[in-house]
Design a protein around this motif. Structure first.
Motif, mmCIF file in Angstrom:
data_model
loop_
_atom_site.group_PDB
_atom_site.id
_atom_site.type_symbol
_atom_site.label_atom_id
_atom_site.label_comp_id
_atom_site.label_asym_id
_atom_site.label_seq_id
_atom_site.Cartn_x
_atom_site.Cartn_y
_atom_site.Cartn_z
ATOM 1 N N VAL A 192 0.826 -1.210 0.000
ATOM 2 C CA VAL A 192 0.000 0.000 0.000
ATOM 3 C C VAL A 192 0.861 1.262 0.000
ATOM 4 N N ARG A 193 1.871 1.303 0.873
ATOM 5 C CA ARG A 193 2.688 2.519 0.951
ATOM 6 C C ARG A 193 3.437 2.761 -0.358
ATOM 7 N N ASP A 194 4.019 1.723 -0.926
ATOM 8 C CA ASP A 194 4.798 1.928 -2.150
ATOM 9 C C ASP A 194 3.901 2.146 -3.366
ATOM 10 N N ALA A 195 2.769 1.461 -3.437
ATOM 11 C CA ALA A 195 1.811 1.749 -4.512
ATOM 12 C C ALA A 195 1.324 3.186 -4.406
ATOM 13 N N GLY A 196 1.188 3.663 -3.180
ATOM 14 C CA GLY A 196 0.777 5.049 -2.978
ATOM 15 C C GLY A 196 1.798 6.042 -3.502
ATOM 16 N N ARG A 197 3.071 5.684 -3.442
ATOM 17 C CA ARG A 197 4.106 6.565 -3.986
ATOM 18 C C ARG A 197 3.957 6.692 -5.501
ATOM 19 N N VAL A 198 3.627 5.584 -6.154
ATOM 20 C CA VAL A 198 3.364 5.636 -7.593
ATOM 21 C C VAL A 198 2.124 6.482 -7.867
ATOM 22 N N ALA A 199 1.086 6.275 -7.060
ATOM 23 C CA ALA A 199 -0.165 7.010 -7.262
ATOM 24 C C ALA A 199 0.049 8.513 -7.138
ATOM 25 N N ARG A 200 0.747 8.935 -6.099
ATOM 26 C CA ARG A 200 0.938 10.366 -5.882
ATOM 27 C C ARG A 200 1.861 10.969 -6.940
#
Length: 334
Positions: free
Chosen positions: A229-237
């Motif tokens: 979740v945290r690393d996918a969130g970095r891609v998302a942002r």
């Protein structure tokens, strides 16, 4: 009668330690390494003309405990987390620079074990140690840091900011096993889940899949070091989108952890490890929807457009369209 007192770094000094470590790395100069360790700096050939560079450190007491991990485990893990970052850019790891900062009372056999773990991992990932630095440290401090260099081999680097609505989110490698191994160790049940503990001590990132994803036209990619979740969130942002993960696609990962945990993990534990567990160093990439994903890549979600600041979760990640309650690892917040 007790055995001989183990040698300490203070007993042999820097030059003797280096004389014992260098042979373990099996360093040979060639066209790609015209100048190896022994000079003020190494010289590494860069056919592509660009160098991918990353660095990561491990500190005793924060990143490992001596009664859980050997020196070889620490060395192998530090290599893994660095080469995974290189691979996440679509590059092939080529050279490693090692820094060891250790209190003088550190045992020589631990330092040599560390070097053996680094050497073995470097060989497995197709790169080599080309130099580094040794430093004394205050009492109680032991720090291992590796800088990894990589070759893009003519490919464009794959960044975090290229994901587009409609893209497929895919993962190469396992999910949650390293975090589950840590839970088992914390609960004193490491012997009941040896495969999970091994994943925690020595993660095995699918490094070869980084360049492969780049060749397939991946729009974005990241190393899963701090949790899905945290690393996918970095891609998302970075991309200005939302990553929507599929619980159905990840159900097998959760079930596999429960089975491998042998009663050490509950389903709730397993879900937390899959969605939020760090130190896996698998790869997450975002592909155009028309790309046929080869194994070991598997789809775990999709990219959707942001629906507005008020309705998009701060993490940038949803599961089946809903906000997710797992955040992952933060080095300062835990």
């Amino acid at each position: 009668m007790g055995g001989a007192t183990p040698e300490r770094l203070a007993d042999i000094g820097e030059e003797d330690l280096l004389a014992r470590i260098f042979p373990l790395f099996g360093i040979e100069q060639d066209a790609y390494l015209p100048v190896g360790p022994g000079d003020d700096a190494a010289v590494l050939s860069v056919p592509d003309g660009r160098v991918v560079a990353t660095t990561d450190a491990m500190v005793r007491g924060s990143d490992w405990l001596d009664h859980w991990s050997s020196g070889a485990d620490v060395g192998a893990k530090c290599v893994a987390q660095n080469v995974a970052d290189v691979a996440a850019m679509g590059a092939r790891p080529t050279g490693l620079l090692l820094t060891l900062a250790a209190e003088p009372d550190t045992r020589v056999d631990w330092a040599l074990d560390l070097a053996r773990g680094i050497a073995q991992a470097a060989r497995e990932f197709g790169c080599r140690v080309i130099g580094g630095d040794l430093s004394g440290a205050p009492a109680g401090l032991l720090l291992v840091s590796i800088t990894a260099l990589g070759d893009l081999e003519g490919r464009a680097p794959v960044r975090r900011d290229g994901a587009r609505p409609g893209d497929v989110v895919a993962v190469a490698g396992s999910l949650g096993r390293a975090a589950a191994g840590l839970l088992a160790l914390e609960r004193g049940a490491g012997d009941a889940a040896p495969d999970l503990v091994a994943a925690q001590r020595r993660p095995r990132p699918p490094v070869q899949e980084g360049p492969r994803a780049a060749e397939l036209g991946a729009h974005a990619m990241i190393d899963l070091s701090d949790g899905l979740v945290r690393d996918a969130g970095r891609v998302a942002r970075a991309s200005g989108v939302t990553v929507d993960l599929s619980s159905a696609a990840l159900a097998a990962d959760v079930d596999a952890l429960v089975d491998a945990g042998h009663d050490v993990l509950t389903s709730h534990d397993a879900r937390g490890c899959v969605f939020g567990g760090g130190e896996e160093h698998s790869l997450l990439a975002v592909f155009p929807p028309d790309v046929a994903l080869p194994g070991p890549w598997r789809p775990v979600g999709r990219i959707v457009a942001r629906s507005g600041e008020d309705s998009t979760p701060p993490s940038g990640v949803t599961v089946d369209g809903d906000p997710v309650d797992v955040q992952g690892w933060d080095h300062f917040g835990g």
